[in-house]
Write a protein that holds these residues in place. Structure first.
Motif, PDB file in Angstrom:
ATOM      1  N   SER A  21       1.178  -0.928  -0.321  1.00  0.00           N
ATOM      2  CA  SER A  21      -0.270  -0.070  -0.456  1.00  0.00           C
ATOM      3  C   SER A  21       0.647   1.561   0.042  1.00  0.00           C
ATOM      4  N   TYR A  23       0.400   5.795   0.982  1.00  0.00           N
ATOM      5  CA  TYR A  23       0.033   6.792   1.538  1.00  0.00           C
ATOM      6  C   TYR A  23       0.264   8.058   0.722  1.00  0.00           C
ATOM      7  N   GLN A  25      -1.052  12.573   0.805  1.00  0.00           N
ATOM      8  CA  GLN A  25      -1.016  13.593   1.308  1.00  0.00           C
ATOM      9  C   GLN A  25      -0.797  14.897   0.744  1.00  0.00           C
ATOM     10  N   CYS A  30      -5.782  13.453   1.365  1.00  0.00           N
ATOM     11  CA  CYS A  30      -5.455  12.330   2.319  1.00  0.00           C
ATOM     12  C   CYS A  30      -5.959  10.955   1.631  1.00  0.00           C
ATOM     13  N   THR A  31      -5.043  10.349   1.267  1.00  0.00           N
ATOM     14  CA  THR A  31      -4.950   8.959   0.106  1.00  0.00           C
ATOM     15  C   THR A  31      -4.499   8.030   0.999  1.00  0.00           C
ATOM     16  N   LEU A  32      -5.393   7.138   0.714  1.00  0.00           N
ATOM     17  CA  LEU A  32      -4.630   5.295   1.004  1.00  0.00           C
ATOM     18  C   LEU A  32      -4.626   4.658  -0.036  1.00  0.00           C
ATOM     19  N   SER A  48      -9.983   8.036   0.544  1.00  0.00           N
ATOM     20  CA  SER A  48      -9.714   9.391   1.157  1.00  0.00           C
ATOM     21  C   SER A  48     -10.172   9.729   1.483  1.00  0.00           C
ATOM     22  N   TYR A 131      -6.955  -2.794   9.381  1.00  0.00           N
ATOM     23  CA  TYR A 131      -7.308  -2.408   8.119  1.00  0.00           C
ATOM     24  C   TYR A 131      -6.302  -3.809   6.860  1.00  0.00           C
ATOM     25  N   GLN A 151       1.814   2.758   6.716  1.00  0.00           N
ATOM     26  CA  GLN A 151       0.517   3.464   5.231  1.00  0.00           C
ATOM     27  C   GLN A 151      -0.917   3.690   6.214  1.00  0.00           C
ATOM     28  N   ALA A 152      -1.137   2.836   6.872  1.00  0.00           N
ATOM     29  CA  ALA A 152      -2.397   2.994   7.372  1.00  0.00           C
ATOM     30  C   ALA A 152      -2.633   3.860   8.338  1.00  0.00           C
ATOM     31  N   PHE A 155      -2.450   6.783   7.064  1.00  0.00           N
ATOM     32  CA  PHE A 155      -3.588   7.998   5.886  1.00  0.00           C
ATOM     33  C   PHE A 155      -4.303   7.620   7.251  1.00  0.00           C
TER      34      PHE A 155
END
Length: 170
Positions: A21, A23, A25, A30-32, A48, A131, A151-152, A155
């Protein structure tokens, strides 16, 4: 002989599962992005949010599910499936981008309802399931998405920060 083998082994296990994944910003979003477990480069899930606390959940894939059309998506935990309730969502299938004559990317988006509840519910369930999530979309084989913890976490910190910033400006 041992040194190259040792180096190869250490290198392979030091990569965090090739970061399943990512991440990102910006000042406003904000996007994962999470790759599907088996079809890593063919199916991705994006979560997002923006400053207005508007959530968006999309799955990008190569399967034409009679786009444009509506369908259903079921979300559930990967572990303890019998004990976890399944969450159902209405989704919209659309053409996203035509790459060439043979390659077309489609998107399946959780439909926005009053107050953006469904995308927020999906995102919260993804967090609650550590997640990790299993998805069933009509017309596709079951999909499994597992985000990197690092990463999560980034996010969800960003999403919380966006929410706090929005509340502070009111």
């Amino acid at each position: 002989m041992i040194t190259p083998l040792f180096f190869l082994t250490v290198s392979a296990f030091s990569l965090p599962l090739l970061e399943n994944s990512t991440y990102s910003q910006t000042e406003a979003h904000c996007t994962l992005t999470v790759k599907e477990q088996r079809l890593q480069d063919n199916i991705v899930l994006t979560l997002s949010t923006n400053r207005n606390n508007h959530y968006d959940v999309k799955i990008y894939h190569l399967s034409d599910l009679q786009a444009p059309s509506r369908g259903q998506l079921t979300q559930q935990a990967i572990d303890n499936i019998e004990q976890q309730k399944k969450l159902n969502y209405i989704v919209d299938h659309n053409l996203f981008k035509r790459i060439d004559d043979k390659t077309v990317i489609y998107t399946t988006t959780i439909a926005n309802n009053v107050n953006n509840v469904s995308p927020q519910q999906f995102t919260q369930a993804f967090k609650d399931h550590s997640y990790r999530t299993k998805l069933h979309i009509e017309g596709l084989n079951p999909l499994t998405f597992i985000a990197s913890q690092r990463q999560a976490d980034a996010f969800f910190r960003c999403a919380e920060q966006q929410k706090t910033t929005t509340l502070a400006k009111r």
